[in-house]
Design a protein around this motif. Structure first.
Motif, PDB file in Angstrom:
ATOM      1  N   LEU A   1      -2.514   0.255 -14.078  1.00 36.50           N
ATOM      2  CA  LEU A   1      -3.466   0.500 -12.997  1.00 36.50           C
ATOM      3  C   LEU A   1      -4.467  -0.638 -12.788  1.00 36.50           C
ATOM      4  CD1 LEU A   1      -4.131   4.330 -13.270  1.00 36.50           C
ATOM      5  CD2 LEU A   1      -2.558   3.118 -11.760  1.00 36.50           C
ATOM      6  N   PRO A   2      -5.032  -1.236 -13.844  1.00 36.68           N
ATOM      7  CA  PRO A   2      -5.931  -2.373 -13.591  1.00 36.68           C
ATOM      8  C   PRO A   2      -5.214  -3.517 -12.857  1.00 36.68           C
ATOM      9  CG  PRO A   2      -6.263  -1.560 -15.812  1.00 36.68           C
ATOM     10  CD  PRO A   2      -5.048  -0.852 -15.268  1.00 36.68           C
ATOM     11  N   CYS A   3      -3.960  -3.715 -13.179  1.00 42.56           N
ATOM     12  CA  CYS A   3      -3.180  -4.746 -12.488  1.00 42.56           C
ATOM     13  C   CYS A   3      -3.007  -4.379 -11.014  1.00 42.56           C
ATOM     14  CB  CYS A   3      -1.818  -4.904 -13.165  1.00 42.56           C
ATOM     15  SG  CYS A   3      -0.687  -6.030 -12.325  1.00 42.56           S
ATOM     16  N   LEU A   4      -2.642  -3.123 -10.746  1.00 42.71           N
ATOM     17  CA  LEU A   4      -2.484  -2.687  -9.352  1.00 42.71           C
ATOM     18  C   LEU A   4      -3.799  -2.808  -8.593  1.00 42.71           C
ATOM     19  CD1 LEU A   4      -0.169   0.439  -9.699  1.00 42.71           C
ATOM     20  CD2 LEU A   4       0.412  -1.756  -8.645  1.00 42.71           C
ATOM     21  N   CYS A   5      -4.908  -2.479  -9.253  1.00 44.26           N
ATOM     22  CA  CYS A   5      -6.220  -2.584  -8.609  1.00 44.26           C
ATOM     23  C   CYS A   5      -6.545  -4.023  -8.216  1.00 44.26           C
ATOM     24  CB  CYS A   5      -7.304  -2.046  -9.530  1.00 44.26           C
ATOM     25  SG  CYS A   5      -7.286  -0.252  -9.675  1.00 44.26           S
ATOM     26  N   SER A   6      -6.018  -4.965  -8.936  1.00 43.02           N
ATOM     27  CA  SER A   6      -6.294  -6.366  -8.624  1.00 43.02           C
ATOM     28  C   SER A   6      -5.732  -6.775  -7.261  1.00 43.02           C
ATOM     29  CB  SER A   6      -5.750  -7.286  -9.717  1.00 43.02           C
ATOM     30  OG  SER A   6      -4.338  -7.335  -9.684  1.00 43.02           O
ATOM     31  N   TYR A   7      -4.839  -5.967  -6.712  1.00 47.61           N
ATOM     32  CA  TYR A   7      -4.251  -6.264  -5.404  1.00 47.61           C
ATOM     33  C   TYR A   7      -4.994  -5.602  -4.254  1.00 47.61           C
ATOM     34  CZ  TYR A   7      -0.173  -8.252  -7.714  1.00 47.61           C
ATOM     35  OH  TYR A   7       0.659  -9.032  -8.458  1.00 47.61           O
ATOM     36  N   LYS A   8      -6.043  -4.835  -4.533  1.00 51.51           N
ATOM     37  CA  LYS A   8      -6.681  -4.037  -3.488  1.00 51.51           C
ATOM     38  C   LYS A   8      -7.272  -4.864  -2.347  1.00 51.51           C
ATOM     39  CE  LYS A   8     -11.203  -3.380  -5.636  1.00 51.51           C
ATOM     40  NZ  LYS A   8     -12.103  -2.411  -6.212  1.00 51.51           N
ATOM     41  N   ASN A   9      -7.684  -6.075  -2.605  1.00 52.59           N
ATOM     42  CA  ASN A   9      -8.258  -6.915  -1.547  1.00 52.59           C
ATOM     43  C   ASN A   9      -7.334  -8.054  -1.126  1.00 52.59           C
ATOM     44  OD1 ASN A   9     -10.717  -5.453  -1.418  1.00 52.59           O
ATOM     45  ND2 ASN A   9     -11.419  -6.505  -3.250  1.00 52.59           N
ATOM     46  N   SER A  10      -6.099  -8.003  -1.565  1.00 51.23           N
ATOM     47  CA  SER A  10      -5.168  -9.082  -1.212  1.00 51.23           C
ATOM     48  C   SER A  10      -4.351  -8.683   0.019  1.00 51.23           C
ATOM     49  CB  SER A  10      -4.238  -9.384  -2.382  1.00 51.23           C
ATOM     50  OG  SER A  10      -3.253  -8.377  -2.490  1.00 51.23           O
ATOM     51  N   ALA A  11      -3.642  -9.619   0.556  1.00 48.79           N
ATOM     52  CA  ALA A  11      -2.755  -9.357   1.698  1.00 48.79           C
ATOM     53  C   ALA A  11      -1.421  -8.786   1.237  1.00 48.79           C
ATOM     54  CB  ALA A  11      -2.541 -10.650   2.473  1.00 48.79           C
ATOM     55  N   PHE A  12      -1.229  -8.706  -0.071  1.00 42.92           N
ATOM     56  CA  PHE A  12       0.054  -8.249  -0.628  1.00 42.92           C
ATOM     57  C   PHE A  12       0.370  -6.813  -0.224  1.00 42.92           C
ATOM     58  CE2 PHE A  12       2.388  -6.334  -4.255  1.00 42.92           C
ATOM     59  CZ  PHE A  12       3.561  -7.067  -4.138  1.00 42.92           C
ATOM     60  N   LEU A  13      -0.574  -5.883  -0.407  1.00 42.04           N
ATOM     61  CA  LEU A  13      -0.314  -4.476  -0.091  1.00 42.04           C
ATOM     62  C   LEU A  13      -0.044  -4.264   1.396  1.00 42.04           C
ATOM     63  CD1 LEU A  13      -2.827  -2.629  -2.455  1.00 42.04           C
ATOM     64  CD2 LEU A  13      -0.388  -3.008  -2.787  1.00 42.04           C
ATOM     65  N   PRO A  14      -0.902  -4.762   2.284  1.00 43.41           N
ATOM     66  CA  PRO A  14      -0.600  -4.593   3.707  1.00 43.41           C
ATOM     67  C   PRO A  14       0.740  -5.222   4.123  1.00 43.41           C
ATOM     68  CG  PRO A  14      -2.886  -5.222   3.428  1.00 43.41           C
ATOM     69  CD  PRO A  14      -2.227  -5.344   2.083  1.00 43.41           C
ATOM     70  N   ALA A  15       1.115  -6.310   3.467  1.00 42.96           N
ATOM     71  CA  ALA A  15       2.412  -6.931   3.773  1.00 42.96           C
ATOM     72  C   ALA A  15       3.569  -6.006   3.424  1.00 42.96           C
ATOM     73  CB  ALA A  15       2.547  -8.259   3.028  1.00 42.96           C
ATOM     74  N   LEU A  16       3.346  -5.104   2.463  1.00 43.79           N
ATOM     75  CA  LEU A  16       4.365  -4.123   2.093  1.00 43.79           C
ATOM     76  C   LEU A  16       4.240  -2.833   2.896  1.00 43.79           C
ATOM     77  CD1 LEU A  16       4.277  -4.458  -1.802  1.00 43.79           C
ATOM     78  CD2 LEU A  16       6.028  -5.327  -0.250  1.00 43.79           C
ATOM     79  N   GLY A  17       3.300  -2.789   3.832  1.00 37.99           N
ATOM     80  CA  GLY A  17       3.081  -1.594   4.629  1.00 37.99           C
ATOM     81  C   GLY A  17       2.248  -0.553   3.915  1.00 37.99           C
ATOM     82  N   ILE A  18       1.457  -0.982   2.938  1.00 38.36           N
ATOM     83  CA  ILE A  18       0.641  -0.081   2.133  1.00 38.36           C
ATOM     84  C   ILE A  18      -0.821  -0.241   2.525  1.00 38.36           C
ATOM     85  CG2 ILE A  18      -0.151   0.409  -0.219  1.00 38.36           C
ATOM     86  CD1 ILE A  18       2.631  -0.535  -1.179  1.00 38.36           C
ATOM     87  N   ASP A  19      -1.488   0.875   2.799  1.00 37.68           N
ATOM     88  CA  ASP A  19      -2.910   0.876   3.108  1.00 37.68           C
ATOM     89  C   ASP A  19      -3.669   0.813   1.774  1.00 37.68           C
ATOM     90  OD1 ASP A  19      -5.596   1.777   3.447  1.00 37.68           O
ATOM     91  OD2 ASP A  19      -5.029   2.824   5.287  1.00 37.68           O
ATOM     92  N   PRO A  20      -4.404  -0.272   1.521  1.00 41.27           N
ATOM     93  CA  PRO A  20      -5.105  -0.415   0.231  1.00 41.27           C
ATOM     94  C   PRO A  20      -6.067   0.737  -0.073  1.00 41.27           C
ATOM     95  CG  PRO A  20      -5.115  -2.498   1.406  1.00 41.27           C
ATOM     96  CD  PRO A  20      -4.579  -1.464   2.350  1.00 41.27           C
ATOM     97  N   ASP A  21      -6.762   1.247   0.947  1.00 38.28           N
ATOM     98  CA  ASP A  21      -7.696   2.354   0.714  1.00 38.28           C
ATOM     99  C   ASP A  21      -6.955   3.604   0.239  1.00 38.28           C
ATOM    100  OD1 ASP A  21      -9.932   0.843   1.452  1.00 38.28           O
ATOM    101  OD2 ASP A  21      -9.678   1.353   3.571  1.00 38.28           O
ATOM    102  N   LEU A  22      -5.814   3.897   0.861  1.00 32.76           N
ATOM    103  CA  LEU A  22      -5.013   5.047   0.433  1.00 32.76           C
ATOM    104  C   LEU A  22      -4.432   4.820  -0.954  1.00 32.76           C
ATOM    105  CD1 LEU A  22      -3.096   5.862   3.743  1.00 32.76           C
ATOM    106  CD2 LEU A  22      -5.000   7.143   2.737  1.00 32.76           C
ATOM    107  N   ALA A  23      -4.041   3.583  -1.226  1.00 30.39           N
ATOM    108  CA  ALA A  23      -3.461   3.259  -2.536  1.00 30.39           C
ATOM    109  C   ALA A  23      -4.479   3.464  -3.654  1.00 30.39           C
ATOM    110  CB  ALA A  23      -2.945   1.824  -2.543  1.00 30.39           C
ATOM    111  N   MET A  24      -5.753   3.130  -3.395  1.00 32.02           N
ATOM    112  CA  MET A  24      -6.782   3.277  -4.417  1.00 32.02           C
ATOM    113  C   MET A  24      -7.101   4.753  -4.693  1.00 32.02           C
ATOM    114  SD  MET A  24      -7.138   0.255  -5.350  1.00 32.02           S
ATOM    115  CE  MET A  24      -5.693  -0.506  -4.650  1.00 32.02           C
TER     116      MET A  24
END
Length: 109
Positions: A72-95
């Motif tokens: 989870l700490p690793c996944l959290c490190s992506y919350k402000n990156s362009a990586f999640l949106p590029a995968l079609g993932i909403d960072p706010d929902l992911a958190m």
């Protein structure tokens, strides 16, 4: 074209084709097993409906099971990156996903 008709080269051509097919299978197998923060791409796909769209459904059991094994700490490190949106993932929902799976998110997330 004459070279391909040579009976001496046919076994060599077949071996090259088999080798290339073997390499393709191994590359596909390796890419299917790649992990991001200890979660496979397939496991990410299990969670994707719950972290995309305007009215996402609750996470599936498979998604929560995958999340329990994720870093989870690793996944959290992506919350402000362009990586999640590029995968079609909403960072706010992911958190919010760990809480929906009955887990505590890391403090810095």
């Amino acid at each position: 074209m004459e070279l391909l008709r040579s009976p001496k080269l046919v076994p060599s051509v077949i071996l090259v084709i088999l080798f290339l097919a073997f390499c393709d299978v191994n590359v596909m197998r390796a890419s299917a097993e790649q992990k991001i923060c200890n979660i496979t791409e397939q496991e990410l796909e299990e969670c994707k409906p719950s972290v995309s769209g305007s009215d996402p459904p609750p996470p599936s059991t498979e998604c929560c099971d995958a999340l329990k094994n994720a870093d989870l700490p690793c996944l959290c490190s992506y919350k402000n990156s362009a990586f999640l949106p590029a995968l079609g993932i909403d960072p706010d929902l992911a958190m919010k996903l760990p809480a929906k799976c009955g887990m505590k998110a890391p403090d810095n997330c």
